[in-house]
Design a protein around this motif. Structure first.
Motif, PDB file in Angstrom:
ATOM      1  N   THR A   5      10.799 -31.478  -0.711  1.00  0.00           N
ATOM      2  CA  THR A   5      12.229 -31.460  -1.013  1.00  0.00           C
ATOM      3  C   THR A   5      12.982 -31.284   0.300  1.00  0.00           C
TER       4      THR A   5
ATOM      5  N   ALA B  31      16.865 -31.918   2.468  1.00  0.00           N
ATOM      6  CA  ALA B  31      18.310 -32.130   2.423  1.00  0.00           C
ATOM      7  C   ALA B  31      18.787 -32.507   3.822  1.00  0.00           C
TER       8      ALA B  31
ATOM      9  N   PHE C  26      22.741 -37.732  -0.058  1.00  0.00           N
ATOM     10  CA  PHE C  26      21.401 -38.086  -0.537  1.00  0.00           C
ATOM     11  C   PHE C  26      21.182 -39.577  -0.715  1.00  0.00           C
TER      12      PHE C  26
ATOM     13  N   GLU D  67      17.412 -40.853   0.067  1.00  0.00           N
ATOM     14  CA  GLU D  67      16.646 -41.365  -1.070  1.00  0.00           C
ATOM     15  C   GLU D  67      16.223 -42.818  -0.847  1.00  0.00           C
TER      16      GLU D  67
ATOM     17  N   SER E  82      17.336 -38.181  -6.091  1.00  0.00           N
ATOM     18  CA  SER E  82      18.506 -37.450  -5.596  1.00  0.00           C
ATOM     19  C   SER E  82      18.821 -36.283  -6.521  1.00  0.00           C
TER      20      SER E  82
ATOM     21  N   GLU F 265      22.986 -31.342  -1.269  1.00  0.00           N
ATOM     22  CA  GLU F 265      22.536 -32.641  -1.760  1.00  0.00           C
ATOM     23  C   GLU F 265      21.151 -32.829  -1.159  1.00  0.00           C
ATOM     24  N   ALA F 266      20.163 -33.031  -1.996  1.00  0.00           N
ATOM     25  CA  ALA F 266      18.777 -33.091  -1.532  1.00  0.00           C
ATOM     26  C   ALA F 266      18.037 -34.229  -2.218  1.00  0.00           C
ATOM     27  N   VAL F 267      16.869 -34.501  -1.698  1.00  0.00           N
ATOM     28  CA  VAL F 267      16.003 -35.510  -2.290  1.00  0.00           C
ATOM     29  C   VAL F 267      14.635 -34.875  -2.514  1.00  0.00           C
TER      30      VAL F 267
END
Length: 181
Positions: A7, A9, A13, A17, A31, A55-57
């Motif tokens: 995971t 960020a 994202f 992504e 995302s 906002e992360a992937v």
């Protein structure tokens, strides 16, 4: 196949992504939001910066085909990790650079990777990426999934995401998925 999860960020994202979904060995990049206090956050509240989420992937990958170290190499090439709580004109804690580790090995690998980057005097200054234990990952709304793939001519995608992805594809062309995988 040995399935693992990472995971990361690194600002908006959409770009992160799209890049990871095109890498050989990545099963799926999703995302979403993590690292905050609000339960079940939505995009509109995360954008205020008051939820604490980034906002992360979340990346599901086959670690027999691509290593966590290789994912970190790609991750740090996709964004400016020397910026604190921002990426370019995207400003706020939701755009921070962070690694959310899922086990002790990921933690040690990420911390070591950052030490190496700092020793090499990476970019314009010291790495601002935080390394935190993975928290609940909330999948972003459906319209954010594969956003760049579905909206390549949207303004932000055309001006920000597309140039980053072009550089990424050139640099990692031998690591990209082909039609057969």
């Amino acid at each position: 196949m040995a399935v693992s999860t990472a995971t990361l960020a690194g600002g908006c994202f959409w770009c992160i992504e799209a890049a990871f979904n095109s890498l050989h060995g990545v099963i799926k990049a999703t995302s979403g939001y993590t690292g905050g206090l609000t339960k079940s956050p939505i995009y509109q509240t995360v954008c205020t910066g008051r939820t604490g989420h980034a906002e992360a992937v979340q990346i599901t990958f086959d670690d027999q085909q691509i290593s966590y170290q290789e994912l970190l190499t790609v991750f740090f090439s996709l964004h400016d990790a020397t910026q604190f709580n921002r990426q370019g004109n995207d400003i706020g804690t939701q755009y921070r650079s962070a690694v959310f580790y899922h086990d002790l090995n990921q933690k040690e690998t990420a911390e070591g990777f950052i030490l190496e980057l700092n020793a090499e005097q990476y970019g314009k200054g010291e790495i601002q990426t935080t390394v935190n234990a993975a928290d609940t990952f909330y999948t972003a709304e459906d319209y954010h999934q594969e956003y760049f793939l579905k909206n390549p001519t949207q303004g932000y995608c055309r001006m920000v995401v597309s140039p980053k992805l072009d550089k990424f594809k050139e640099k990692y062309r031998t690591k990209l998925k082909t039609e057969n995988n």
